[in-house]
Design a protein around this motif. Structure first.
Motif, PDB file in Angstrom:
ATOM      1  N   HIS A   1       0.847  -1.197   0.000  1.00 26.65           N
ATOM      2  CA  HIS A   1       0.000   0.000   0.000  1.00 26.65           C
ATOM      3  C   HIS A   1       0.880   1.244   0.000  1.00 26.65           C
ATOM      4  O   HIS A   1       1.660   1.477   0.918  1.00 26.65           O
ATOM      5  CB  HIS A   1      -0.908  -0.021   1.231  1.00 26.65           C
ATOM      6  N   VAL A   2       0.741   2.073  -1.036  1.00 26.56           N
ATOM      7  CA  VAL A   2       1.476   3.324  -1.142  1.00 26.56           C
ATOM      8  C   VAL A   2       0.532   4.471  -0.805  1.00 26.56           C
ATOM      9  O   VAL A   2      -0.556   4.567  -1.379  1.00 26.56           O
ATOM     10  CB  VAL A   2       2.044   3.525  -2.561  1.00 26.56           C
ATOM     11  N   ILE A   3       0.946   5.336   0.113  1.00 26.49           N
ATOM     12  CA  ILE A   3       0.116   6.475   0.505  1.00 26.49           C
ATOM     13  C   ILE A   3       0.881   7.763   0.269  1.00 26.49           C
ATOM     14  O   ILE A   3       1.981   7.948   0.794  1.00 26.49           O
ATOM     15  CB  ILE A   3      -0.307   6.395   1.983  1.00 26.49           C
ATOM     16  N   THR A   4       0.312   8.649  -0.538  1.00 28.29           N
ATOM     17  CA  THR A   4       0.895   9.971  -0.737  1.00 28.29           C
ATOM     18  C   THR A   4       0.257  10.896   0.297  1.00 28.29           C
ATOM     19  O   THR A   4      -0.922  11.205   0.216  1.00 28.29           O
ATOM     20  CB  THR A   4       0.644  10.475  -2.167  1.00 28.29           C
ATOM     21  N   VAL A   5       1.050  11.322   1.258  1.00 29.93           N
ATOM     22  CA  VAL A   5       0.529  12.018   2.433  1.00 29.93           C
ATOM     23  C   VAL A   5       0.681  13.529   2.276  1.00 29.93           C
ATOM     24  O   VAL A   5       1.787  14.045   2.143  1.00 29.93           O
ATOM     25  CB  VAL A   5       1.254  11.542   3.708  1.00 29.93           C
ATOM     26  N   ASN A   6      -0.453  14.221   2.298  1.00 30.27           N
ATOM     27  CA  ASN A   6      -0.456  15.680   2.196  1.00 30.27           C
ATOM     28  C   ASN A   6      -0.727  16.291   3.580  1.00 30.27           C
ATOM     29  O   ASN A   6      -0.937  15.567   4.561  1.00 30.27           O
ATOM     30  CB  ASN A   6      -1.501  16.133   1.177  1.00 30.27           C
ATOM     31  N   PRO A   7      -0.705  17.622   3.703  1.00 27.97           N
ATOM     32  CA  PRO A   7      -0.976  18.238   5.006  1.00 27.97           C
ATOM     33  C   PRO A   7      -2.321  17.846   5.608  1.00 27.97           C
ATOM     34  O   PRO A   7      -2.442  17.688   6.831  1.00 27.97           O
ATOM     35  CB  PRO A   7      -0.924  19.735   4.700  1.00 27.97           C
ATOM     36  N   GLU A   8      -3.350  17.671   4.767  1.00 25.04           N
ATOM     37  CA  GLU A   8      -4.668  17.301   5.282  1.00 25.04           C
ATOM     38  C   GLU A   8      -4.635  15.953   5.988  1.00 25.04           C
ATOM     39  O   GLU A   8      -5.190  15.792   7.077  1.00 25.04           O
ATOM     40  CB  GLU A   8      -5.685  17.260   4.135  1.00 25.04           C
ATOM     41  N   ILE A   9      -3.998  14.982   5.361  1.00 27.44           N
ATOM     42  CA  ILE A   9      -3.908  13.651   5.964  1.00 27.44           C
ATOM     43  C   ILE A   9      -3.043  13.694   7.220  1.00 27.44           C
ATOM     44  O   ILE A   9      -3.362  13.072   8.238  1.00 27.44           O
ATOM     45  CB  ILE A   9      -3.343  12.633   4.956  1.00 27.44           C
ATOM     46  N   THR A  10      -1.950  14.449   7.163  1.00 30.93           N
ATOM     47  CA  THR A  10      -1.071  14.577   8.324  1.00 30.93           C
ATOM     48  C   THR A  10      -1.825  15.153   9.518  1.00 30.93           C
ATOM     49  O   THR A  10      -1.669  14.686  10.650  1.00 30.93           O
ATOM     50  CB  THR A  10       0.129  15.475   7.987  1.00 30.93           C
ATOM     51  N   MET A  11      -2.646  16.164   9.268  1.00 33.47           N
ATOM     52  CA  MET A  11      -3.442  16.762  10.342  1.00 33.47           C
ATOM     53  C   MET A  11      -4.513  15.791  10.839  1.00 33.47           C
ATOM     54  O   MET A  11      -4.725  15.637  12.042  1.00 33.47           O
ATOM     55  CB  MET A  11      -4.088  18.045   9.835  1.00 33.47           C
ATOM     56  N   ALA A  12      -5.188  15.137   9.897  1.00 31.30           N
ATOM     57  CA  ALA A  12      -6.300  14.252  10.267  1.00 31.30           C
ATOM     58  C   ALA A  12      -5.842  13.087  11.132  1.00 31.30           C
ATOM     59  O   ALA A  12      -6.553  12.676  12.058  1.00 31.30           O
ATOM     60  CB  ALA A  12      -6.988  13.730   9.003  1.00 31.30           C
ATOM     61  N   CYS A  13      -4.662  12.554  10.844  1.00 33.67           N
ATOM     62  CA  CYS A  13      -4.220  11.369  11.580  1.00 33.67           C
ATOM     63  C   CYS A  13      -3.775  11.686  13.004  1.00 33.67           C
ATOM     64  O   CYS A  13      -3.500  10.776  13.787  1.00 33.67           O
ATOM     65  CB  CYS A  13      -3.122  10.634  10.818  1.00 33.67           C
ATOM     66  N   GLN A  14      -3.713  12.968  13.362  1.00 36.29           N
ATOM     67  CA  GLN A  14      -3.390  13.330  14.743  1.00 36.29           C
ATOM     68  C   GLN A  14      -4.528  12.941  15.689  1.00 36.29           C
ATOM     69  O   GLN A  14      -4.291  12.649  16.865  1.00 36.29           O
ATOM     70  CB  GLN A  14      -3.116  14.840  14.846  1.00 36.29           C
ATOM     71  N   LYS A  15      -5.759  12.947  15.176  1.00 34.24           N
ATOM     72  CA  LYS A  15      -6.919  12.598  15.992  1.00 34.24           C
ATOM     73  C   LYS A  15      -7.561  11.277  15.575  1.00 34.24           C
ATOM     74  O   LYS A  15      -8.251  10.645  16.365  1.00 34.24           O
ATOM     75  CB  LYS A  15      -7.959  13.714  15.924  1.00 34.24           C
ATOM     76  N   ASP A  16      -7.361  10.901  14.334  1.00 36.43           N
ATOM     77  CA  ASP A  16      -7.987   9.696  13.786  1.00 36.43           C
ATOM     78  C   ASP A  16      -7.024   8.513  13.948  1.00 36.43           C
ATOM     79  O   ASP A  16      -6.087   8.353  13.173  1.00 36.43           O
ATOM     80  CB  ASP A  16      -8.323   9.924  12.306  1.00 36.43           C
ATOM     81  N   LYS A  17      -7.265   7.691  14.947  1.00 33.62           N
ATOM     82  CA  LYS A  17      -6.355   6.584  15.247  1.00 33.62           C
ATOM     83  C   LYS A  17      -6.328   5.538  14.138  1.00 33.62           C
ATOM     84  O   LYS A  17      -5.280   4.940  13.855  1.00 33.62           O
ATOM     85  CB  LYS A  17      -6.739   5.940  16.577  1.00 33.62           C
ATOM     86  N   LEU A  18      -7.479   5.290  13.512  1.00 35.64           N
ATOM     87  CA  LEU A  18      -7.513   4.317  12.430  1.00 35.64           C
ATOM     88  C   LEU A  18      -6.671   4.794  11.260  1.00 35.64           C
ATOM     89  O   LEU A  18      -5.879   4.025  10.697  1.00 35.64           O
ATOM     90  CB  LEU A  18      -8.946   4.061  11.976  1.00 35.64           C
ATOM     91  N   LEU A  19      -6.832   6.064  10.896  1.00 35.10           N
ATOM     92  CA  LEU A  19      -6.048   6.604   9.784  1.00 35.10           C
ATOM     93  C   LEU A  19      -4.558   6.552  10.110  1.00 35.10           C
ATOM     94  O   LEU A  19      -3.743   6.225   9.246  1.00 35.10           O
ATOM     95  CB  LEU A  19      -6.485   8.037   9.485  1.00 35.10           C
ATOM     96  N   ARG A  20      -4.218   6.862  11.344  1.00 36.33           N
ATOM     97  CA  ARG A  20      -2.809   6.798  11.743  1.00 36.33           C
ATOM     98  C   ARG A  20      -2.269   5.377  11.628  1.00 36.33           C
ATOM     99  O   ARG A  20      -1.139   5.155  11.176  1.00 36.33           O
ATOM    100  CB  ARG A  20      -2.646   7.316  13.171  1.00 36.33           C
ATOM    101  N   SER A  21      -3.078   4.394  12.019  1.00 35.14           N
ATOM    102  CA  SER A  21      -2.636   3.003  11.915  1.00 35.14           C
ATOM    103  C   SER A  21      -2.488   2.576  10.462  1.00 35.14           C
ATOM    104  O   SER A  21      -1.609   1.774  10.128  1.00 35.14           O
ATOM    105  CB  SER A  21      -3.623   2.082  12.639  1.00 35.14           C
ATOM    106  N   ILE A  22      -3.331   3.130   9.579  1.00 35.71           N
ATOM    107  CA  ILE A  22      -3.215   2.829   8.147  1.00 35.71           C
ATOM    108  C   ILE A  22      -1.889   3.361   7.615  1.00 35.71           C
ATOM    109  O   ILE A  22      -1.194   2.685   6.851  1.00 35.71           O
ATOM    110  CB  ILE A  22      -4.401   3.430   7.365  1.00 35.71           C
ATOM    111  N   LEU A  23      -1.518   4.566   8.028  1.00 38.18           N
ATOM    112  CA  LEU A  23      -0.225   5.121   7.621  1.00 38.18           C
ATOM    113  C   LEU A  23       0.922   4.274   8.157  1.00 38.18           C
ATOM    114  O   LEU A  23       1.893   3.998   7.440  1.00 38.18           O
ATOM    115  CB  LEU A  23      -0.083   6.564   8.132  1.00 38.18           C
TER     116      LEU A  23
END
Length: 247
Positions: free
Chosen positions: A37-59
């Motif tokens: 899985h390749v993820i291109t991480v932008n500022p929006e995703i970086t900010m979102a994963c600070q509170k979204d534990k599932l998204l952070r685990s995906i990263l």
């Protein structure tokens, strides 16, 4: 010296676009049973994963993440991380299409609206006649159609699955079905299919060199202004961010 830079706790490998394509080429040549899985991480995703534990685990579980946005690169440099360059989903996709044409890789394209999805496949077939397009489906599918789409992709086993469902929806979707897709690589590419299909104008190189691609997109698509509001907030929070102690 560390081979990655941290931005708000997210580890970005210090790699160029060229090196990224080399890594993905190697993945395709290997006989892997697990989806990469390749993820291109932008500022929006970086900010979102600070509170979204599932998204952070995906990263954290991703095979590779790249810095999709000059904001990520600039913050890394100001904090001493020194990422060499941004590696966007669009640029990566173009390079993979070119390599795929040379090496006869297979692709499946999921996402965008029905007309754009059809058009982008026509454009790619015309420009890259030697790559294999195993299938496609637009991104406006209903929930009861989802299992059939996953089953189709799984049976076709593409080398590369391109998903244009918007971020972070694409990343969530890939992660949810990662054990069933049977692709070697899966990448969320945001609105890249819209650009290739000609629905949205590509950013001129002169704007890219000045690192104001975001401004060009805003001019072309004024509706993006709400999304752009996150950029100054990201810059401030990222520059002031303190890594949590492991003690």
């Amino acid at each position: 010296m560390e081979n990655y830079a941290k931005v708000m706790g997210v580890k970005f490998p210090k790699i160029t676009l060229d090196r990224t394509v080399e890594i993905l080429s190697s993945v395709i040549e290997q006989k892997r049973s697990q989806l990469f899985h390749v993820i291109t991480v932008n500022p929006e995703i970086t900010m979102a994963c600070q509170k979204d534990k599932l998204l952070r685990s995906i990263l954290d579980d991703a095979g590779l993440i790249t810095a999709d946005g000059i904001g990520i690169v600039m913050v890394s440099r100001l904090r001493g991380g020194n990422l060499p360059e941004r590696v966007t989903g669009y640029d990566m996709l173009l390079r993979l299409l070119d390599s795929g044409n040379q090496k006869k890789w297979s692709f499946y394209f999921l996402g965008a609206d029905p007309n754009t999805n059809l058009k982008v496949v026509e454009v790619i077939r015309d420009k890259y006649p030697d790559l294999l397009i195993l299938g496609r489906h637009h991104g406006f599918f209903k929930q009861n159609e989802e299992d059939k789409i996953v089953e189709e992709i799984g049976s076709l086993k593409p080398d590369i699955l391109i998903v244009a469902l918007g971020a972070p929806n694409a990343e969530r979707w890939i992660h949810k079905y990662r054990l069933k897709l049977n692709a070697k690589i899966a990448i969320g590419v945001g609105g890249s299919l819209d650009v290739i299909a000609g629905k949205v104008k590509e950013t001129p190189e002169s704007w890219k060199r000045l690192n104001v691609e975001w401004l060009y997109r805003l001019i072309q698509q004024p509706s993006r202004w709400k999304r752009q509001l996150i950029l100054p907030r990201f810059a401030i929070r990222a520059l002031l961010f303190r890594e949590k102690s492991k003690l």
